[in-house]
Design a protein around this motif. Structure first.
Motif, PDB file in Angstrom:
ATOM      1  N   LYS A   1      13.044   4.109   6.337  1.00  0.00           N
ATOM      2  CA  LYS A   1      11.487   4.356   6.162  1.00  0.00           C
ATOM      3  C   LYS A   1      10.782   3.382   5.757  1.00  0.00           C
ATOM      4  N   ARG A   2       9.495   3.045   6.235  1.00  0.00           N
ATOM      5  CA  ARG A   2       8.786   1.895   5.898  1.00  0.00           C
ATOM      6  C   ARG A   2       7.358   2.269   6.193  1.00  0.00           C
ATOM      7  N   PRO A   3       6.249   1.754   5.236  1.00  0.00           N
ATOM      8  CA  PRO A   3       4.850   1.972   5.250  1.00  0.00           C
ATOM      9  C   PRO A   3       4.188   1.436   6.565  1.00  0.00           C
ATOM     10  N   GLY A   4       3.483   2.604   7.433  1.00  0.00           N
ATOM     11  CA  GLY A   4       2.844   2.046   8.491  1.00  0.00           C
ATOM     12  C   GLY A   4       1.148   1.788   8.160  1.00  0.00           C
ATOM     13  N   LEU A   5       0.407   2.098   9.041  1.00  0.00           N
ATOM     14  CA  LEU A   5      -0.964   2.067   8.919  1.00  0.00           C
ATOM     15  C   LEU A   5      -1.411   2.730   7.873  1.00  0.00           C
TER      16      LEU A   5
ATOM     17  N   TYR B   1       9.672   5.510  10.514  1.00  0.00           N
ATOM     18  CA  TYR B   1      10.915   5.077  10.481  1.00  0.00           C
ATOM     19  C   TYR B   1      11.249   3.811  11.417  1.00  0.00           C
ATOM     20  N   LEU B   2      11.597   2.661  10.849  1.00  0.00           N
ATOM     21  CA  LEU B   2      11.823   1.441  11.720  1.00  0.00           C
ATOM     22  C   LEU B   2      13.201   1.443  12.063  1.00  0.00           C
ATOM     23  N   TYR B   3      13.302   0.838  13.234  1.00  0.00           N
ATOM     24  CA  TYR B   3      14.595   0.686  13.813  1.00  0.00           C
ATOM     25  C   TYR B   3      14.972  -0.741  14.118  1.00  0.00           C
ATOM     26  N   LYS B   4      16.201  -1.187  13.765  1.00  0.00           N
ATOM     27  CA  LYS B   4      16.705  -2.368  13.782  1.00  0.00           C
ATOM     28  C   LYS B   4      18.372  -2.357  14.301  1.00  0.00           C
TER      29      LYS B   4
ATOM     30  N   GLU C   1      16.040  -7.333  16.057  1.00  0.00           N
ATOM     31  CA  GLU C   1      14.529  -6.706  15.815  1.00  0.00           C
ATOM     32  C   GLU C   1      14.338  -6.174  17.415  1.00  0.00           C
ATOM     33  N   LEU C   2      15.208  -6.148  18.333  1.00  0.00           N
ATOM     34  CA  LEU C   2      14.709  -5.692  19.625  1.00  0.00           C
ATOM     35  C   LEU C   2      14.427  -4.374  19.731  1.00  0.00           C
ATOM     36  N   PRO C   3      15.099  -3.344  18.944  1.00  0.00           N
ATOM     37  CA  PRO C   3      14.832  -1.890  18.727  1.00  0.00           C
ATOM     38  C   PRO C   3      13.391  -1.498  18.335  1.00  0.00           C
ATOM     39  N   GLN C   4      12.996  -2.543  17.842  1.00  0.00           N
ATOM     40  CA  GLN C   4      11.457  -2.490  17.003  1.00  0.00           C
ATOM     41  C   GLN C   4      10.441  -2.188  18.477  1.00  0.00           C
ATOM     42  N   LEU C   5      10.832  -2.706  19.439  1.00  0.00           N
ATOM     43  CA  LEU C   5       9.951  -2.430  20.726  1.00  0.00           C
ATOM     44  C   LEU C   5       9.842  -0.987  21.006  1.00  0.00           C
ATOM     45  N   LEU C   6      10.614  -0.215  20.686  1.00  0.00           N
ATOM     46  CA  LEU C   6      10.434   1.274  20.753  1.00  0.00           C
ATOM     47  C   LEU C   6       9.675   1.731  19.547  1.00  0.00           C
ATOM     48  N   ASN C   7       9.329   1.194  18.625  1.00  0.00           N
ATOM     49  CA  ASN C   7       8.570   1.352  17.377  1.00  0.00           C
ATOM     50  C   ASN C   7       7.165   1.116  18.122  1.00  0.00           C
ATOM     51  N   VAL C   8       7.121   0.086  18.754  1.00  0.00           N
ATOM     52  CA  VAL C   8       5.663  -0.450  19.359  1.00  0.00           C
ATOM     53  C   VAL C   8       5.371   0.786  20.417  1.00  0.00           C
ATOM     54  N   ILE C   9       6.185   1.004  21.186  1.00  0.00           N
ATOM     55  CA  ILE C   9       5.700   1.846  22.293  1.00  0.00           C
ATOM     56  C   ILE C   9       5.373   3.242  21.874  1.00  0.00           C
ATOM     57  N   LYS C  10       6.118   3.682  20.486  1.00  0.00           N
ATOM     58  CA  LYS C  10       5.586   5.062  19.965  1.00  0.00           C
ATOM     59  C   LYS C  10       4.397   4.994  19.113  1.00  0.00           C
ATOM     60  N   GLY C  11       3.910   3.445  19.053  1.00  0.00           N
ATOM     61  CA  GLY C  11       2.699   3.420  18.113  1.00  0.00           C
ATOM     62  C   GLY C  11       2.835   3.319  16.602  1.00  0.00           C
TER      63      GLY C  11
END
Length: 204
Positions: free
Chosen positions: A41-45, A51-54, A89-99
């Motif tokens: 769990k990480r703080p976003g906007l 939840y951040l993925y790595k 860090e590549l799984p974080q592309l899913l975080n980007v797609i999710k917003g």
């Protein structure tokens, strides 16, 4: 516009990197076992948690008291390679797609750091966090927390599409040169314990 750029770049990048993601998945599964992904769990906007993925790069080795051993001991050879080329860090592309993330923005740190920021430092949460950012291309883990936060706040107050594109290009160069991965004397960044201004406010 920023969100449009994120999706325009993140979706093709995820598709193109999918062979590397699949190979890395099985490599970690074979070398470290399950789980393959590190989820935290990480703080976003505005500090809202997500939840951040790595990819996992460390073992779960503990001492006789059940405490996790230091990062330098738990970080594996495979993990060092993945971090060196930012493959973890590549799984974080899913975080980007999710917003949850943007491609560019201040890196999302730990939830427990939120009460430790002073008023200026807390401005880093006024924009969506990113996979890479102004601090990452200007030192990454090789600079102090105070320097990193100043760079983050500068980005928040000055970000443009052209600046984001510049940061993405500089990130590619940094990854190729493998610069700034570790802080001097540490395999990861040391824990943030607050600045004098926040310590004087009783860690509100």
């Amino acid at each position: 516009m920023k969100r449009l750029i994120d999706l325009t770049l993140a979706v093709p990048l995820f598709i193109l990197s999918s062979p590397i993601i699949v190979i890395t998945f099985f490599l970690i599964r074979f070398k470290l076992g399950s789980p393959v992904l590190f989820r935290q769990k990480r703080p976003g906007l505005h500090g809202e948690p997500f939840y951040l993925y790595k990819f996992r790069t460390m073992t779960d080795k503990r001492d006789s008291m059940g405490n996790l051993l230091p990062d330098s001991i738990r970080l594996t050879t495979t993990g060092k390679f993945l971090r060196k080329y930012s493959i973890d860090e590549l799984p974080q592309l899913l975080n980007v797609i999710k917003g949850n993330l943007s491609l560019v923005g201040p890196r999302p740190l730990l939830m427990e750091y939120l009460p430790l920021y002073n008023q200026e430092q807390s401005q880093r949460h006024n924009v969506r966090p990113g996979i890479t950012g102004w601090a990452q291309v200007n030192g990454r883990n090789a600079i102090s927390w105070e320097e990193k936060f100043k760079l983050d706040v500068w980005y928040v107050n000055n970000h443009t599409v052209l600046l984001d594109l510049k940061i993405l290009w500089l990130t590619v160069l940094k990854v190729i040169k493998t610069e700034g991965i570790n802080q001097s004397g540490n395999v990861t960044m040391e824990t943030f314990k607050g600045t004098e201004s926040t310590l004087g406010e009783g860690h509100r």
